[in-house]
Design a protein around this motif. Structure first.
Motif, PDB file in Angstrom:
ATOM      1  N   THR A 111       0.591  20.401 -10.008  1.00  0.00           N
ATOM      2  CA  THR A 111       0.176  20.405  -8.610  1.00  0.00           C
ATOM      3  C   THR A 111       0.369  21.788  -8.012  1.00  0.00           C
ATOM      4  O   THR A 111       1.029  22.661  -8.592  1.00  0.00           O
ATOM      5  CB  THR A 111       0.988  19.389  -7.787  1.00  0.00           C
ATOM      6  OG1 THR A 111       2.351  19.841  -7.700  1.00  0.00           O
ATOM      7  CG2 THR A 111       0.937  17.998  -8.420  1.00  0.00           C
ATOM      8  N   GLY A 218      -8.938  17.655 -14.043  1.00  0.00           N
ATOM      9  CA  GLY A 218      -7.818  16.750 -14.226  1.00  0.00           C
ATOM     10  C   GLY A 218      -7.718  16.190 -15.639  1.00  0.00           C
ATOM     11  O   GLY A 218      -6.866  15.349 -15.922  1.00  0.00           O
ATOM     12  N   ASP A 256      -4.001  19.167 -11.298  1.00  0.00           N
ATOM     13  CA  ASP A 256      -4.093  18.022 -10.399  1.00  0.00           C
ATOM     14  C   ASP A 256      -4.839  18.482  -9.149  1.00  0.00           C
ATOM     15  O   ASP A 256      -4.338  19.303  -8.381  1.00  0.00           O
ATOM     16  CB  ASP A 256      -2.686  17.543 -10.033  1.00  0.00           C
ATOM     17  CG  ASP A 256      -2.697  16.296  -9.149  1.00  0.00           C
ATOM     18  OD1 ASP A 256      -3.677  16.101  -8.404  1.00  0.00           O
ATOM     19  OD2 ASP A 256      -1.704  15.541  -9.185  1.00  0.00           O
ATOM     20  N   THR A 258      -5.900  16.498  -6.645  1.00  0.00           N
ATOM     21  CA  THR A 258      -5.866  15.428  -5.647  1.00  0.00           C
ATOM     22  C   THR A 258      -5.962  15.967  -4.227  1.00  0.00           C
ATOM     23  O   THR A 258      -6.657  15.397  -3.371  1.00  0.00           O
ATOM     24  CB  THR A 258      -4.572  14.603  -5.795  1.00  0.00           C
ATOM     25  OG1 THR A 258      -4.508  14.076  -7.120  1.00  0.00           O
ATOM     26  CG2 THR A 258      -4.539  13.471  -4.787  1.00  0.00           C
TER      27      THR A 258
END
Length: 284
Positions: A111, A218, A256, A258
Motif C-alpha cells: 500500500t 493488483g 494495492d 484500492t
C-alpha cells in the motif's frame, strides 16, 4: 486566458502518446513538451489547468552505475515546480514509479503507506522527486503523485533494459534468446496502457486532488510465468538465459490500488494474457 488545456511533459513517450490520443478523443487540448523544451514549457503552462509530468531520461538499468544521470530528471522536476509557483490553480500529476520506490516491501500487495526504500538509483531519483512534490503540495498546490506498476501494451517501443512484455515479444518474434537476471521467480505487477490512460483521464477531472496513489493491476506474475504466457500466445520457442542476480532488482512487488479505485470508481479492465495478445497483434 483559457486554462482548459493539459500539458504533457514527456508526452512523446509511451504513456504520453496514449494519453494524448485519449485527450484528442475527448476534445481536450494537449500541449506536448519534451524533456529538453524548457522555453516551450514556460510558454505553455499558463494556458493549462493540468500538468502531467511523465518525463524521465533513465531506467533502473541505465543509471545503475551512473547515479548522476538522475540529476537531469530531478533538475527538470525542480524547474517545473519553480514555474508552477506562480500558477496556484494548476493541478500537477506526477508519475513516479510503484515498481521501484518501495524496494522489497515487507507485505504484498504493498500500500501507499509502506516505507519508501528504493534499491536502484532510478527509484531513489523518483523518491527524491516525490519529496519535492510533497513539499510543493504542503504550500497549498494541488499535486497528485501516481506510482504505476509496469506499463505495457500497443504503442510501446523497444527500450533496452525496460518494458519486459514488449522485449519478450520482440525476442519471441525474432526467436532470439532472452537474458534474465536471477532465477526468473521475481514477481512483478503489470498494467495495460488503456487502464493507465483511463485512470489518468478521470484524475484530470479532479483538479483539487492532492493524493498519492498506486496504479497497478493488483496481480503478481513471475518473469518465468510471463515467459510461458508469451510462448503460448506467440506460438514461438522463447529461450531464456539466466544470469546472476543484480542488487538493483526488486525481488517481489505487487501494488494495492484500492485507494485509487475508491477515489475514481476505477478498476483495471485488461488482464495480462489478453493484454499480451493485444500487444502482439499490434506488432503484426
Amino acid at each position: 486566458m483559457s486554462r482548459d488545456g493539459v500539458l504533457l511533459l514527456g508526452g512523446t513517450g509511451f504513456i504520453g502518446r496514449a494519453l494524448a490520443a485519449r485527450l484528442k478523443r475527448d476534445d481536450i487540448g494537449a500541449h506536448i513538451v519534451g524533456r529538453n523544451d524548457g522555453d516551450l514549457l514556460e510558454t505553455a503552462i499558463p494556458g493549462c489547468g493540468t500538468v502531467i509530468h511523465l518525463a524521465s531520461a533513465t531506467t533502473p538499468g541505465s543509471s545503475a552505475r551512473h547515479p548522476n544521470l538522475e540529476l537531469g530528471n530531478l533538475a527538470l522536476t525542480l524547474r517545473l515546480l519553480e514555474l508552477l509557483e506562480n500558477q496556484p490553480e494548476t493541478h500537477l500529476i506526477f508519475f513516479s514509479s510503484g515498481g521501484t520506490v518501495y524496494g522489497n516491501p515487507d507485505r504484498l500487495p504493498v500500500t501507499e503507506d509502506a516505507p519508501i526504500a528504493p534499491l536502484s538509483n532510478h527509484g531513489a531519483g523518483k523518491a527524491a522527486q516525490e519529496v519535492f512534490c510533497q513539499a510543493f503540495r504542503s504550500r497549498g498546490h494541488a499535486v497528485t503523485i501516481l506510482r504505476p506498476s509496469n506499463a505495457y501494451g500497443p504503442g510501446q517501443t523497444l527500450r533496452q533494459g525496460f518494458g519486459l512484455v514488449r522485449t519478450l515479444l520482440e525476442h519471441a518474434t525474432n526467436e532470439t534468446p532472452f537474458q534474465i537476471w536471477g532465477d526468473g521467480e521475481s514477481v512483478r505487477d503489470f498494467i495495460y496502457i488503456d487502464d493507465i490512460v483511463e485512470a489518468t483521464a478521470r484524475l484530470i477531472k479532479l483538479p483539487q486532488d492532492s493524493g498519492t496513489y498506486n496504479l497497478g493491476s493488483g496481480m503478481g506474475y513471475s518473469i518465468n510465468q510471463i515467459l510461458d504466457i508469451v510462448r503460448t500466445i506467440s506460438g514461438k520457442t522463447l529461450k531464456a538465459v539466466y544470469r546472476a542476480t543484480r542488487s538493483i532488482d526488486v525481488r517481489n512487488v505487487v501494488l494495492d490500488s484500492t485507494r485509487l479505485s475508491t477515489l475514481l470508481s476505477w478498476t483495471p479492465q485488461v488482464g495480462l494474457e489478453d493484454g499480451v495478445r493485444r500487444t502482439l497483434a499490434s506488432l503484426n
